[in-house]
Every structure is written in C-alpha cells, then in structure tokens.
Design an enzyme around this catalytic site. Structure first.
Site, short mmCIF file in Angstrom:
data_model
loop_
_atom_site.label_atom_id
_atom_site.label_comp_id
_atom_site.label_asym_id
_atom_site.label_seq_id
_atom_site.Cartn_x
_atom_site.Cartn_y
_atom_site.Cartn_z
CB SER A 127 -14.33 82.17 53.54
OG SER A 127 -14.05 83.26 52.71
CE1 TYR A 152 -17.00 78.49 49.34
CE2 TYR A 152 -16.61 80.86 49.36
CZ TYR A 152 -16.20 79.58 49.65
OH TYR A 152 -14.98 79.38 50.25
CE LYS A 156 -16.32 77.52 52.90
NZ LYS A 156 -15.82 76.17 53.13
P1 NAD Z 1 -10.50 72.79 46.16
O1 NAD Z 1 -11.71 72.79 45.29
O2 NAD Z 1 -9.17 72.77 45.50
O3 NAD Z 1 -10.57 71.58 47.20
C1 NAD Z 1 -11.78 71.09 47.72
C2 NAD Z 1 -11.79 69.59 47.53
O4 NAD Z 1 -13.00 69.05 48.08
C3 NAD Z 1 -11.74 69.16 46.06
O5 NAD Z 1 -10.66 68.26 45.89
C4 NAD Z 1 -13.09 68.49 45.81
O6 NAD Z 1 -12.97 67.43 44.89
C5 NAD Z 1 -13.48 68.04 47.21
N1 NAD Z 1 -14.93 67.91 47.47
C6 NAD Z 1 -15.89 68.85 47.29
N2 NAD Z 1 -17.09 68.37 47.66
C7 NAD Z 1 -16.88 67.10 48.11
C8 NAD Z 1 -17.73 66.10 48.65
N3 NAD Z 1 -19.05 66.27 48.77
N4 NAD Z 1 -17.17 64.90 49.01
C9 NAD Z 1 -15.84 64.68 48.87
N5 NAD Z 1 -14.99 65.61 48.37
C10 NAD Z 1 -15.51 66.81 48.00
O7 NAD Z 1 -10.63 74.07 47.13
P2 NAD Z 1 -9.54 74.76 48.07
O8 NAD Z 1 -9.17 76.06 47.46
O9 NAD Z 1 -8.51 73.79 48.43
O10 NAD Z 1 -10.45 75.09 49.32
C11 NAD Z 1 -10.50 74.24 50.45
C12 NAD Z 1 -11.48 74.82 51.44
O11 NAD Z 1 -11.08 76.16 51.79
C13 NAD Z 1 -12.91 74.95 50.92
O12 NAD Z 1 -13.80 74.65 51.98
C14 NAD Z 1 -13.01 76.41 50.55
O13 NAD Z 1 -14.34 76.85 50.61
C15 NAD Z 1 -12.16 77.05 51.62
N6 NAD Z 1 -11.63 78.37 51.24
C16 NAD Z 1 -10.85 78.49 50.12
C17 NAD Z 1 -10.36 79.74 49.76
C18 NAD Z 1 -9.52 79.91 48.51
O14 NAD Z 1 -9.30 81.04 48.08
N7 NAD Z 1 -8.99 78.82 47.92
C19 NAD Z 1 -10.67 80.90 50.53
C20 NAD Z 1 -11.46 80.72 51.65
C21 NAD Z 1 -11.94 79.46 52.02
N1 UFG Z 2 -9.01 90.51 40.23
C1 UFG Z 2 -8.70 91.10 39.02
N2 UFG Z 2 -8.65 90.31 37.91
C2 UFG Z 2 -8.89 88.96 37.95
C3 UFG Z 2 -9.19 88.36 39.19
C4 UFG Z 2 -9.26 89.17 40.31
O1 UFG Z 2 -8.50 92.32 38.95
O2 UFG Z 2 -8.83 88.30 36.90
C5 UFG Z 2 -9.02 91.34 41.46
C6 UFG Z 2 -10.37 91.35 42.17
O3 UFG Z 2 -11.20 92.35 41.64
C7 UFG Z 2 -9.93 91.59 43.62
C8 UFG Z 2 -8.57 90.89 43.71
O4 UFG Z 2 -8.11 90.76 42.36
O5 UFG Z 2 -9.72 92.97 43.83
C9 UFG Z 2 -8.64 89.49 44.34
O6 UFG Z 2 -9.63 88.73 43.67
P1 UFG Z 2 -9.75 87.13 43.85
O7 UFG Z 2 -10.85 86.68 42.95
O8 UFG Z 2 -8.41 86.50 43.67
O9 UFG Z 2 -10.12 86.95 45.38
P2 UFG Z 2 -11.38 87.50 46.21
O10 UFG Z 2 -10.84 88.41 47.27
O11 UFG Z 2 -12.42 88.04 45.33
O12 UFG Z 2 -11.96 86.15 46.86
C10 UFG Z 2 -11.14 85.20 47.55
C11 UFG Z 2 -11.75 83.79 47.38
C12 UFG Z 2 -13.08 83.71 48.09
C13 UFG Z 2 -12.92 84.12 49.53
C14 UFG Z 2 -12.26 85.48 49.65
C15 UFG Z 2 -11.96 85.82 51.07
O13 UFG Z 2 -11.91 83.51 46.00
O14 UFG Z 2 -13.54 82.39 48.06
O15 UFG Z 2 -11.02 85.50 48.91
O16 UFG Z 2 -11.34 87.08 51.19
F1 UFG Z 2 -14.12 84.18 50.12
#
Ligand code: NAD
Ligand code: UFG
Length: 342
Positions: A127, A152, A156
């Site tokens: 991330s 969290y 990472k």
């Molecule tokens: P998500 O929660 O939709 O998907 C993660 C999946 O992993 C889920 O289906 C959950 O059931 C499964 N899981 C969790 N723990 C498990 C375990 N111990 N065994 C088996 N399955 C397990 O999340 P996502 O948004 O698809 O994110 C995927 C990856 O990307 C994650 O590692 C997350 O940290 C990373 N990531 C996501 C974002 C974002 O904004 N979505 C940003 C940065 C990094």
């Molecule tokens: N925001 C609002 N209202 C909301 C939600 C978000 O104003 O209801 C704003 C936040 O303050 C921020 C922007 O929208 O300025 C984006 O917020 P998000 O929560 O969508 O995303 P973040 O940047 O906070 O975090 C995301 C993922 C994290 C990851 C990160 C990496 O959720 O897991 O991006 O940049 F680590």
C-alpha cells in the site's frame, strides 16, 4: 500448457478483478479465501464474465496444514498473488492483534510453502500507506518508508521486510510488492465490484451509497487542507487497470525480467484529485447530484499524496488507461446492480 496462479483473497474486491484478467490472459486460477470479507457468489460473477469458473478452496491461510494440502493438490503452482488480508485501518487500531496475526501468519505460511513446494514467485499487495506523509511529491519507489500510523499499515511494512529477508536467503525465490494508491470503480460488466460491509470508510463507495439514497449526504472530511480547493487529494486508480498491472508483474516474474529478486512498484495514475473533484466528476459522469456537508478532518488523514508512476510504466510496460468518468460510472453501475439484487 496453462500456468497455475494461486490468488489468495481472490473473492475480494481487487482479487476478483485480477482473477478475471488472469483468466482472460489464459492462466489457470486457483482462489483461496476464507470469505471473512467477501462472498461465494463472486465466483459466479467471475464465471459470467470469463466463461470459466476458477478453482476455489475455502480456508484460512493462517492454517499451514491446509496450505500443505493445497500445494499437494495443485503441484503446478508457479506464482502466488497474495491479496488476502484484513484491511480496515480504523478497525486495526481497535483489534491490533487480530490484524497482526491474520496478515503476518498467512504471509509467513505462504512464504514457507514457496520454499517447501518450490513455488518460485510472489506478487504482494502492499500500500501507498507505507510512505506515510511523504516529504516530496510525487512519491517515487525510492521515497522513504515512514513509521506506519496504524497496525494495518504496519503489517504491510513488516510483510515487505519478511519477504525481502526470506528472498535474500532463498535465491530461487522472486517477489514483487505492488504499492497501491487508491483503487476505485468496478468491472464494466457490473458483475463484480467492491462490497463494503456496513458504513463505507472509503470515499467512492460512500458517494455511490449517497447517490442511491442509503446515506443522506457525503461527509467531506476537511476543507482546510493545503490543497487547491482545501479538500484532501489522492491518486485514484481504476481497479481493472490495477488488476492488469498484476498480470504484467506476473509475466515479468515468469519471463525472468526482474532486475533483482525483490522489486517494488507504485500503482497509481500519477494524478492527484481532490474530494470535491471526485464529487463533481461523479455528478458529471452519472447525472446524479451528491448532497454533501463539510465535516472536521478525519484523524490520520494527510493533505495530499499521489504517485510517480514513471518507473512502473516503464518497467512493467503498463499504464493506467481508463478515464475517471468511466471509472466513476462503473462504480455507480455496480452500486445499482447490487441494490437490485438485495
Ligand atoms: P478485500 O477485503 O475485498 O479482499 C481480501 C480478501 O481476503 C477477502 O475476500 C477476505 O475474505 C480474504 N481474507 C482475509 N484474510 C484471510 C485469511 N486469513 N485467509 C483466507 N482469506 C482471507 O480487500 P481488497 O480491497 O481486495 O484488498 C486486497 C489487498 O490489497 C489487501 O491485502 C489490502 O490490504 C490491499 N490494499 C487494498 C487497498 C484498497 O484500497 N482496497 C489499498 C492498498 C492495499
Ligand atoms: N473522504 C471523505 N469522506 C468519506 C471518505 C473519505 O471526505 O466519507 C476523504 C478522505 O478524507 C480522503 C479521501 O476522501 O481525503 C480518500 O479517503 P479514502 O478513505 O477513500 O482513502 P485513503 O486515502 O484514506 O486510504 C486508502 C485505503 C488505504 C490505503 C491508502 C493508500 O483505504 O487502505 O488508500 O493511499 F492505505
């Protein structure tokens, strides 16, 4: 012969979109997920889009015996794409041990399996959070990793270090960490997308739920940031573009194109957009009006972060291509589709 790829967390948001891209590229996809944050119906969506149902095994990756059984059942795995993790920043502050246990133990078990069963390649979901409050913008892969501001984010950073240490003493292993900025949107078919449980934490699902009437108004967290319009700026990347980058990373590993055994890439668009720009673009793309109110800043948020993507564009031969409007429209179509079902 088709190459086998293990997609952990493959019924989740990013994993399911990546499974689609991999199947469409001719890979044989094996998904492991314990469904703690996703549902089994996602497999139907993947099948409807691709015409192929991926192999699916439901278990917790913290169970190393189950991973042994999996590796014996699928002896031809060549790559692990490791998405599975708990990912709610705020929740990780409340229950840190659950986050450390789940995210670290599952990753350690998978690395152990790579050694024991000769699976040479891993792509890891990292991330942009690892950069914390960056000193310089845009953020390059050389920008320093800052102290994480949540358990969290810390998982990472720690997992990246564990992967590197493991690879340093196992010269047959290679890994790529992909540092995601802000993934948004859904597959254009609206058959798969993001399924936030309860009140969405992220901006775009909150916007779509406001548009459909589940939320009364969007809470804009802060309009006094050091940004052009005062609202927070992020680098929003379409989830399908993000998924395509995983295919490029896998090919780079399989084709032995990596410059070192461990590589890191930023996945973003290179463009920062404010909360208000997202709201306006959503309104333009969908014709829906978004009611919003300004709230105080959300604790832990930073003013502005966006990626320098030149290194990933060059080395992965990949670029984010889908426009913001198309992306926001896909999020809206997905929201309408899931509400039709429920
Ligand atoms: P998500 O929660 O939709 O998907 C993660 C999946 O992993 C889920 O289906 C959950 O059931 C499964 N899981 C969790 N723990 C498990 C375990 N111990 N065994 C088996 N399955 C397990 O999340 P996502 O948004 O698809 O994110 C995927 C990856 O990307 C994650 O590692 C997350 O940290 C990373 N990531 C996501 C974002 C974002 O904004 N979505 C940003 C940065 C990094
Ligand atoms: N925001 C609002 N209202 C909301 C939600 C978000 O104003 O209801 C704003 C936040 O303050 C921020 C922007 O929208 O300025 C984006 O917020 P998000 O929560 O969508 O995303 P973040 O940047 O906070 O975090 C995301 C993922 C994290 C990851 C990160 C990496 O959720 O897991 O991006 O940049 F680590």
């Amino acid at each position: 012969m088709k190459k086998f790829v293990l997609v952990t967390g493959g019924t989740g948001y990013i994993g399911s979109h990546t499974a689609v891209e991999l199947i469409e590229e001719g890979f044989e996809v094996v998904i492991v997920d314990n469904l703690v944050n996703s549902s089994i119906e996602v497999l139907d969506g993947i099948e409807q889009i691709t015409g192929i149902r991926p192999h699916f095994e439901k278990f917790d990756l913290c169970d190393s015996i189950k991973i042994d059984e999996l590796c014996k059942k699928y002896p031809r795995l060549e790559v692990i794409v490791h998405f599975a993790a708990l990912k709610a920043v705020g929740e990780s502050v409340e229950i840190p041990l659950d986050y450390y246990y789940n995210n670290l133990v599952s990753s350690i078990n998978l690395l152990r399996a790579m050694i024991d069963y000769n699976i040479p390649n891993m792509v890891f979901s990292s991330s942009a959070a690892v950069y914390g409050l960056p000193d310089k913008l845009p953020v390059t892969e050389d920008s320093p990793v800052k102290k994480a501001n949540s358990p969290y984010g810390n998982t990472k950073q720690i997992i990246e270090e564990i992967i590197l240490d493991t690879i340093n003493v196992n010269s047959n292993l290679e890994a790529i960490s992909l540092r995601y900025f802000n993934p948004i949107g859904a597959h254009k078919s609206a058959l798969i997308g993001e399924l936030p449980l309860g009140v969405p934490l992220n901006l775009v699902p909150y916007v779509t739920q406001t548009a459909i009437g589940i939320r009364d108004h969007l809470r804009v967290f802060g309009n006094d940031y050091n940004t052009p319009d005062g609202t927070g700026v992020r680098d929003y990347i379409n989830v399908v573009d993000l998924s395509r980058a995983h295919v490029s990373a896998i090919k780079r590993l399989l084709d032995k194109k990596c410059k070192s055994n461990y590589e890191v890439f930023n996945l973003g668009t290179g463009k920062g957009l404010s909360v208000m720009e997202i709201v306006k673009s959503f309104e333009k793309a969908t014709g829906q009006k978004i009611k919003y109110k300004i709230y105080p800043r959300r604790p832990g948020d930073i003013d502005i972060v966006y990626a320098d993507t030149s290194y990933s564009n060059r080395e992965l031969g990949w670029k984010a291509e889908i426009s913001l409007e198309e992306t926001l429209l896909s999020a809206w179509n997905w929201e309408k589709n899931i509400r039709k079902k429920s």
